[in-house]
Design a protein around this motif. Structure first.
Motif, PDB file in Angstrom:
ATOM      1  N   ILE A   1      34.883  54.216  62.249  1.00  0.00           N
ATOM      2  CA  ILE A   1      33.424  54.178  62.380  1.00  0.00           C
ATOM      3  C   ILE A   1      32.977  55.161  63.455  1.00  0.00           C
ATOM      4  O   ILE A   1      32.063  55.956  63.274  1.00  0.00           O
ATOM      5  CB  ILE A   1      32.945  52.753  62.719  1.00  0.00           C
ATOM      6  N   PHE A   2      33.694  55.132  64.598  1.00  0.00           N
ATOM      7  CA  PHE A   2      33.256  55.964  65.720  1.00  0.00           C
ATOM      8  C   PHE A   2      33.742  57.396  65.592  1.00  0.00           C
ATOM      9  O   PHE A   2      33.013  58.334  65.930  1.00  0.00           O
ATOM     10  CB  PHE A   2      33.679  55.312  67.033  1.00  0.00           C
ATOM     11  N   GLY A   3      34.959  57.592  65.084  1.00  0.00           N
ATOM     12  CA  GLY A   3      35.417  58.948  64.821  1.00  0.00           C
ATOM     13  C   GLY A   3      34.488  59.644  63.841  1.00  0.00           C
ATOM     14  O   GLY A   3      34.098  60.800  64.022  1.00  0.00           O
TER      15      GLY A   3
ATOM     16  N   LEU B   1      31.323  58.899  63.229  1.00  0.00           N
ATOM     17  CA  LEU B   1      30.030  59.169  63.850  1.00  0.00           C
ATOM     18  C   LEU B   1      30.107  60.387  64.757  1.00  0.00           C
ATOM     19  O   LEU B   1      29.214  61.237  64.757  1.00  0.00           O
ATOM     20  CB  LEU B   1      29.569  57.959  64.661  1.00  0.00           C
ATOM     21  N   GLY B   2      31.198  60.481  65.532  1.00  0.00           N
ATOM     22  CA  GLY B   2      31.356  61.618  66.432  1.00  0.00           C
ATOM     23  C   GLY B   2      31.345  62.926  65.656  1.00  0.00           C
ATOM     24  O   GLY B   2      30.658  63.886  66.030  1.00  0.00           O
ATOM     25  N   LEU B   3      32.075  62.948  64.543  1.00  0.00           N
ATOM     26  CA  LEU B   3      32.117  64.168  63.735  1.00  0.00           C
ATOM     27  C   LEU B   3      30.783  64.406  63.030  1.00  0.00           C
ATOM     28  O   LEU B   3      30.418  65.542  62.750  1.00  0.00           O
ATOM     29  CB  LEU B   3      33.259  64.085  62.727  1.00  0.00           C
TER      30      LEU B   3
ATOM     31  N   PHE C   1      27.903  63.776  64.520  1.00  0.00           N
ATOM     32  CA  PHE C   1      27.109  64.429  65.558  1.00  0.00           C
ATOM     33  C   PHE C   1      27.480  65.909  65.652  1.00  0.00           C
ATOM     34  O   PHE C   1      26.616  66.770  65.805  1.00  0.00           O
ATOM     35  CB  PHE C   1      27.320  63.751  66.916  1.00  0.00           C
ATOM     36  N   VAL C   2      28.786  66.199  65.570  1.00  0.00           N
ATOM     37  CA  VAL C   2      29.228  67.595  65.637  1.00  0.00           C
ATOM     38  C   VAL C   2      28.645  68.377  64.454  1.00  0.00           C
ATOM     39  O   VAL C   2      28.135  69.495  64.618  1.00  0.00           O
ATOM     40  CB  VAL C   2      30.767  67.682  65.635  1.00  0.00           C
TER      41      VAL C   2
ATOM     42  N   THR D   1      25.940  67.728  62.761  1.00  0.00           N
ATOM     43  CA  THR D   1      24.501  67.915  62.989  1.00  0.00           C
ATOM     44  C   THR D   1      24.262  69.097  63.917  1.00  0.00           C
ATOM     45  O   THR D   1      23.400  69.950  63.660  1.00  0.00           O
ATOM     46  CB  THR D   1      23.897  66.645  63.621  1.00  0.00           C
TER      47      THR D   1
END
Lengths: 330, 351
Positions: free
Chosen positions: B139-141, B143-145, B147-148, B150
């Protein structure tokens, strides 16, 4: 070094402390909820909806305090849906949380339409006499007015300090806190000891939800001062990541919130220096914070915790054993 | 199943729709909007004209492809929230081909589609690598990617790929004509995109139902450890699920950029990845249902954009209705299971 440099450092640190205050409420609240074994994934929607509701209330009634109360109530209601569906219906907490995330954000945009661009009263500034003037005399340089970092803010920011202290004290220093941990670590054992596992989970999910709601109000009535669509987008997700980064420890989680606040302030200050990247700088702290998880999820953090066992609770990052699972006796 | 039981289960399947109608009407009355007029405008806007129906179909493509991919990851027990980022990277890869490859459509378009799938696949695999080797929850990996991704698309649109004359977040220059997906007559949607989406949804259905891979993935999703002990290469299956889901998402992104916007825009993923998760939740993780549900959601999303102009209502009404519908469906489903469980227990205790 000059007096100006020292004042600049103090002002920067003070702005980090203020900017991080909503996230502090959210991470302490979610830590408490997850300590009880429940994941409230809806944070991104809960914060957004409570930010809107808090602002709308303050705008209509003129009372900032009432805004905070309504924001907390809205978020508590969402947490109650999570608790009910996972405890009574045994539904997947992640699924319900994700649906509420999207629902909350959309509902906030839909209902908040007429509050975009209007002004309401914010939390009034309130320096704490004597404490705000604390300073350290550095020979030949000037005075380091560190008191202003923490005590030249308003009640919303002081409340975030209180949330950290009370959260830590309650979870690790009281009997009820021990029971809370038991419910999240070993629900069967807690039940055998006579604790009402599911009733406690209801209570702590809703309590955590109240703090998450305060985070929303702290955004719209204090640090962001107003309501617009997407005001708090992604802050809920970051709060969830910081809870993991914080190893389910209120103080370490708060440290994560301040780290994120520092990254955000840094990105803001770099914008004029890096005009080519000015559009993407605001999003970089979000990506960096996620990849900080990569660092704390490796073996060495556990080894460190084993080596310095005194600081074990602060260093180890293990989730509550029964997190995300339902408990039933029949 | 008896006739009575079947009609009762049909009634409970429709209950969420009834509930969403009630909630929708109450919500609209609370903001003093005419509910019937709103619902009529939504359906008319999405289905009542050639332009509306074309838009609905072009929104359906990335949505149903994301949902098809998510069926794969959900089967493996994974929450690939990063699908939104995989859609973006697919669109970026497609745009790269559209900007650099010069040639006839027959060369450019297949390459563009392939690039989209590969871009999304790599982005999906990265989430898998973070999860399998870096122990970062997907879930967090993801989301982090996201953001990248975006950041990447915004950087490209206002930086190196900016529109001639002025950089603006409204998008790059239009692609060359050779990179536009061919349209059907007077319609504004592309047969290529639609045909590919239908074929791939059927493909995913068959993959999940009728192959060893699908079966093993199910075993991994149910219980990774025991699947591993039975000799299934758990990690490789998890990575394959991420790769497949990412490829489908990325493909949707590239098709949406080349077939609908004809340029790269920052909001190219349009929330279709997140919405795809709702589609799959409502479908109960079954591939059969995703096509009609995705169409229904596309109708609501496209139709709601009309409301802003006509009634000054925010188009996020679509998200509210979709969210309430899925929430009600989950709650009703959970309540039914719970009641069945309790009555079975009572029968056991009684007997």
């Amino acid at each position: 070094m000059h007096q100006e440099t020292l004042d600049f450092v103090v002002a920067t640190l003070a702005s980090i402390v203020a900017a991080a205050s909503p996230l502090v409420y959210a991470v302490v609240g979610e830590t408490i909820t997850e300590k009880a074994g429940v994941i409230n994934l809806s944070l991104d929607g809960s914060i957004m909806l409570s930010a809107m509701a808090g602002f709308a209330t303050a705008f209509m009634t003129g009372s900032v305090l009432l805004g905070f109360v309504v924001a907390a109530l809205v978020s508590m209601a969402m947490a109650l849906v999570i608790a009910f569906s996972s405890i009574e219906l045994r539904l997947n907490q992640i699924a319900i949380g994700f649906v509420l995330t999207l629902l909350g954000a959309n509902l906030a945009s839909f209902l908040g339409r007429s509050y975009v661009g209007v002004r309401a009263a914010g939390v009034p500034h309130l320096g704490i006499p004597w404490l705000e003037d604390l300073s350290l005399r550095i020979p030949k340089v000037g005075s380091f007015r560190f008191g202003a970092i923490f005590f030249d803010h308003n009640l919303s920011v002081y409340g975030s300090f209180l949330a950290i202290l009370l959260g830590y004290w309650f979870v690790f220093r009281t009997r009820r806190g021990l029971e809370l941990q038991g419910v999240g670590e070993r629900p069967e054992a807690a039940h055998a000891r006579g604790l009402a596992v599911n009733r406690l989970r209801y209570f702590y999910t809703v309590l955590g939800g109240a703090l998450v709601g305060l985070a929303g109000a702290a955004f719209s009535l204090d640090v962001r001062f107003g309501w617009r669509e997407g005001l708090t987008t992604n802050y809920g997700w970051i709060a969830l990541a910081i809870v993991i980064f914080g190893g389910w420890h209120p103080v370490r989680a708060a440290a994560g919130a301040y780290l994120f606040g520092a990254l955000s302030v840094l990105a803001l200050k770099l914008q004029p220096q890096l005009p080519d990247l000015s559009q993407i700088l605001p999003i970089t702290p979000f990506a960096l914070m996620i990849f900080a998880l990569l660092l704390v999820s490796q073996d060495w953090s556990r080894r460190l915790a084993d080596r310095y066992s005194r600081w074990r609770r602060l260093l180890s990052g293990d989730p509550p054993s029964a997190i995300g699972t339902a408990f039933w006796r029949d | 199943m008896s006739v009575l039981a079947r009609s009762r289960s049909a009634a409970t399947a429709l209950l969420p729709f009834a509930l969403v109608l009630v909630v929708g009407v109450l919500l609209l009355i609370s903001v003093s909007a005419p509910p019937l007029e709103v619902f009529r405008l939504i359906f008319q806007g999405a289905l009542g004209s050639q332009a509306g129906l074309s838009t609905t179909l072009m929104v359906w493509v990335p949505l149903v492809l994301a949902a098809a991919g998510l069926v794969v990851t959900f089967t493996a027990g994974l929450w690939n929230i990063g699908i939104e980022g995989q859609i973006i990277v697919g669109a970026v890869a497609g745009a790269l081909v559209a900007r650099t490859v010069i040639g006839p459509p027959l060369l450019v378009i297949p390459l563009l589609i392939l690039a989209g799938a590969v871009g999304g696949m790599l982005w999906g695999l990265l989430v898998g690598v973070l999860r399998v080797y870096g122990r970062v929850n997907e879930i967090f990996g993801g989301l982090g990617l996201f953001f990248v991704a975006t950041g990447l698309v915004v950087y490209l649109v206002i930086g190196p790929w900016q529109r001639a004359g002025s950089a603006s977040t409204s998008g790059t220059d239009l692609f060359r004509r050779e990179a536009w997906l061919p349209r059907a007559g007077g319609w504004r949607f592309s047969w290529v995109a639609l045909g590919l989406a239908v074929a791939l949804v059927v493909g995913v259905y068959l993959l999940m139902r009728g192959t060893r891979f699908g079966l093993r993935l199910r075993a991994v999703g149910r219980n990774g450890r025991s699947a591993f002990l039975m000799g299934i290469t758990t990690n490789r299956h998890l990575l394959a699920a991420f790769a497949l889901c990412g490829a489908l998402g990325g493909l949707g992104g590239a098709l949406h950029a080349a077939g609908f916007h004809h340029k790269l825009v920052p909001a190219v993923s349009g929330g279709y990845g997140f919405l795809g998760i709702l589609v799959v939740l409502l479908a109960g993780f079954r591939a059969v249902w995703i096509a009609p549900i995705a169409f229904f959601f596309a109708v609501i999303s496209v139709g709601s954009t009309q409301l802003q102009l006509r009634l000054q209502l925010h188009s996020s009404l679509a998200g509210v209705l979709q969210g309430v519908l899925v929430l009600c469906a989950l709650l009703v489903g959970g309540w039914q299971l719970r009641r069945a469980h309790l009555s079975r227990r009572r029968a056991e205790e009684g007997g």
